[in-house]
Write a protein that holds these residues in place. Structure first.
Motif, short mmCIF file in Angstrom:
data_model
loop_
_atom_site.label_atom_id
_atom_site.label_comp_id
_atom_site.label_asym_id
_atom_site.label_seq_id
_atom_site.Cartn_x
_atom_site.Cartn_y
_atom_site.Cartn_z
N MET A 183 44.44 -85.73 -15.57
CA MET A 183 43.25 -86.53 -15.79
C MET A 183 42.76 -86.31 -17.23
N ASN A 184 42.58 -87.41 -17.96
CA ASN A 184 42.13 -87.33 -19.34
C ASN A 184 40.63 -87.57 -19.42
N SER A 209 34.04 -92.67 -29.76
CA SER A 209 33.78 -92.70 -31.20
C SER A 209 32.63 -93.67 -31.44
N GLU A 210 31.89 -93.41 -32.51
CA GLU A 210 30.70 -94.21 -32.79
C GLU A 210 30.63 -94.54 -34.27
N THR A 211 30.08 -95.71 -34.55
CA THR A 211 29.84 -96.12 -35.93
C THR A 211 28.70 -97.13 -35.94
N GLU A 212 28.14 -97.35 -37.09
CA GLU A 212 27.07 -98.35 -37.21
C GLU A 212 27.50 -99.39 -38.24
N LYS A 213 27.31 -100.65 -37.89
CA LYS A 213 27.68 -101.74 -38.79
C LYS A 213 26.63 -102.83 -38.69
N ARG A 214 26.01 -103.14 -39.82
CA ARG A 214 25.01 -104.21 -39.90
C ARG A 214 23.89 -104.05 -38.88
N GLY A 215 23.44 -102.83 -38.70
CA GLY A 215 22.33 -102.57 -37.80
C GLY A 215 22.68 -102.51 -36.33
N VAL A 216 23.99 -102.57 -36.01
CA VAL A 216 24.44 -102.48 -34.62
C VAL A 216 25.19 -101.17 -34.44
N TRP A 217 24.80 -100.42 -33.42
CA TRP A 217 25.48 -99.16 -33.11
C TRP A 217 26.67 -99.50 -32.22
N ILE A 218 27.88 -99.19 -32.70
CA ILE A 218 29.11 -99.52 -31.98
C ILE A 218 29.65 -98.26 -31.32
N ILE A 219 29.80 -98.33 -30.01
CA ILE A 219 30.29 -97.20 -29.21
C ILE A 219 31.65 -97.62 -28.66
N SER A 220 32.68 -96.83 -28.97
CA SER A 220 34.05 -97.18 -28.59
C SER A 220 34.65 -96.06 -27.73
N PRO A 221 34.57 -96.21 -26.42
CA PRO A 221 35.18 -95.21 -25.55
C PRO A 221 36.70 -95.41 -25.46
N THR A 222 37.41 -94.31 -25.26
CA THR A 222 38.85 -94.34 -25.05
C THR A 222 39.15 -93.57 -23.77
N GLY A 223 39.87 -94.19 -22.85
CA GLY A 223 40.23 -93.53 -21.60
C GLY A 223 39.78 -94.32 -20.39
N ARG A 224 39.28 -93.61 -19.41
CA ARG A 224 38.92 -94.21 -18.12
C ARG A 224 37.41 -94.13 -17.88
N LEU A 225 36.85 -95.26 -17.45
CA LEU A 225 35.45 -95.26 -16.99
C LEU A 225 35.50 -95.11 -15.48
N ASP A 226 35.56 -93.90 -15.05
CA ASP A 226 35.67 -93.55 -13.64
C ASP A 226 34.53 -92.59 -13.31
N LEU A 284 39.87 -99.85 -25.79
CA LEU A 284 40.74 -98.72 -25.47
C LEU A 284 40.44 -98.09 -24.11
N VAL A 285 39.68 -98.80 -23.29
CA VAL A 285 39.42 -98.35 -21.92
C VAL A 285 40.50 -98.97 -21.03
N ASP A 286 41.23 -98.12 -20.32
CA ASP A 286 42.33 -98.65 -19.52
C ASP A 286 42.03 -98.77 -18.03
N PHE A 287 40.84 -98.34 -17.61
CA PHE A 287 40.46 -98.45 -16.19
C PHE A 287 38.95 -98.36 -16.07
N VAL A 288 38.38 -99.20 -15.21
CA VAL A 288 36.94 -99.14 -14.92
C VAL A 288 36.77 -99.15 -13.41
N CYS A 314 32.39 -105.87 -25.52
CA CYS A 314 33.50 -106.67 -26.01
C CYS A 314 34.83 -106.06 -25.58
N SER A 315 35.87 -106.86 -25.68
CA SER A 315 37.24 -106.44 -25.33
C SER A 315 37.32 -106.00 -23.88
N LEU A 316 36.91 -106.89 -22.99
CA LEU A 316 36.83 -106.56 -21.57
C LEU A 316 38.14 -106.68 -20.82
N SER A 317 39.21 -107.08 -21.47
CA SER A 317 40.47 -107.28 -20.73
C SER A 317 41.24 -106.01 -20.50
#
Length: 84
Positions: free
Chosen positions: A1-2, A7-24, A52-56, A81-84
């Motif tokens: 189990m991983n 990872s997080e960054t801010e661009k143009r006043g928007v806080w971007i949160i990029s999880p990698t792995g499983r949302l379980d 980069l989320v491979d399971f929800v 975004c990137s819900l596929s």
């Protein structure tokens, strides 16, 4: 189990949160806690990039819904975004 890695960054006043792995049952609360902390810091424009989320699971979705409620209460905006 991983573990979920975020990872997080801010661009143009928007806080971007990029999880990698499983949302379980383990990863969902990690994402929720990260987002809630940012909302409490006043970051009320958040984009969660799920590329980069491979399971929800239902538990992971529950964490996202908790973030929706928290950001609405703070008068902010949440996008996914990137819900596929």
């Amino acid at each position: 189990m991983n573990a979920l890695v975020i990872s997080e960054t801010e661009k143009r006043g928007v806080w971007i949160i990029s999880p990698t792995g499983r949302l379980d049952p383990q990863g969902g609360p990690v994402l929720e806690e990260c987002c809630i902390e940012r909302i409490e810091q006043g970051k009320t424009r958040i984009l969660i990039d799920l590329e980069l989320v491979d399971f929800v699971s239902s538990a992971g979705l529950r964490g996202v819904l908790a973030v929706v409620k928290a950001i609405e209460n703070a008068g902010g905006v949440l996008a996914l975004c990137s819900l596929s």
